[in-house]
Design a protein around this motif. Structure first.
Motif: not given
Ligand code: 6PG
Length: 251
Positions: A71-96
């Motif tokens: 899960f993620i503790g907080d998120e910003r209203f930015v598109p999924a692929g935006d480098p400022l998307n918190n879960m997007g970053v975690a997905r790109e680095i390891f989750l996906d």
């Protein structure tokens, strides 16, 4: 290791040692739970090295990916692929590459309406409640095994900013934050303090000289969101040498 009220401050040499210590704590949490696990990730730059480490063979091979939910503790209203998307970053680095898609639980800010952050919050609250299997959090059964956290220059944590009424929320599990106190100045969704507290361990990662000023205030006990964030289990602050205030050196 030093204990400050119910918080443990653990000092490590540098960001690499900090990521390693955090990764070991992730494994330790997994080891003591043979069932389904829930880990709440965080945004910002601090956890990136940890995320990279979890994707390496040494850790990846030890994580039972099918029974860990992210899960993620907080998120910003930015598109999924935006480098400022918190879960997007975690997905790109390891989750996906490591986790089954069904075990990744993003806050739906990419599709929800930024003008109504409470709506996005309500959707995530629903998801958390259904994962937990109850509408009220029970102290004897924490929602999360582990909650990762960071602290911002103003003492915010997750997207809980100083002076925000969200800090006093006790009924809702997740709330919308129309205005952020720091960049990026976009609406956010954040878990509330009681929700974040519902964990066996809350782990802050603090590194770099830039953090020394805010850490001095936190450790002095100032009423800041990061100080109010406490687990009903263990609360641990992993701090590297550069971030440690003068007064705490050599302790
Ligand atoms: C967010 C984060 C936030 C973060 C701190 C520290 O979405 O902004 O969840 O609470 O943890 O701002 O950020 P850094 O790790 O970049 O210093």
């Amino acid at each position: 290791m030093k204990t400050h009220d119910n918080r443990q401050v653990i000092t490590v040499a540098d960001p690499a040692a900090l990521a390693k210590a955090a990764a070991e704590r992730v494994l330790a949490r997994i080891e003591v739970n043979s069932g389904r696990l829930a880990i709440c990730l965080t945004g910002g730059s601090s956890p990136k090295q940890l995320y990279q480490l979890l994707a390496t063979d040494a850790y990846r091979s030890k994580i039972p990916w099918d029974r860990v939910h992210w899960f993620i503790g907080d998120e910003r209203f930015v598109p999924a692929g935006d480098p400022l998307n918190n879960m997007g970053v975690a997905r790109e680095i390891f989750l996906d590459q490591c986790a089954p898609a069904a075990n990744i639980h993003p806050i739906p800010t990419a599709t929800a309406d930024p003008a109504d952050p409470d709506r996005g919050a309500a959707l995530y609250e629903q998801e958390l409640r259904s994962f937990y299997g109850a509408d009220a959090l029970d102290q004897a059964r924490p929602l999360f095994d582990l909650v990762l956290m960071g602290v911002g220059p103003d003492g915010h944590t997750a997207s809980l900013f100083p002076g925000d009424p969200a800090l006093d929320e006790t009924a809702r599990w997740v709330v919308g934050v129309p205005k952020a106190n720091v960049e990026p100045f976009v609406p956010r969704v954040t878990l509330t303090l009681p929700t974040l507290a519902s964990c066996r361990e809350m782990l802050f990662e603090i590194a770099g000289a830039d953090k020394r000023a805010i850490l001095t205030r936190v450790l002095a006990g100032e009423n800041l969101p990061a100080n109010r964030a406490r687990s009903i289990g263990e609360t641990i602050w992993l701090v590297d040498k550069a971030a440690l205030p003068e007064d705490f050196r050599g302790q």
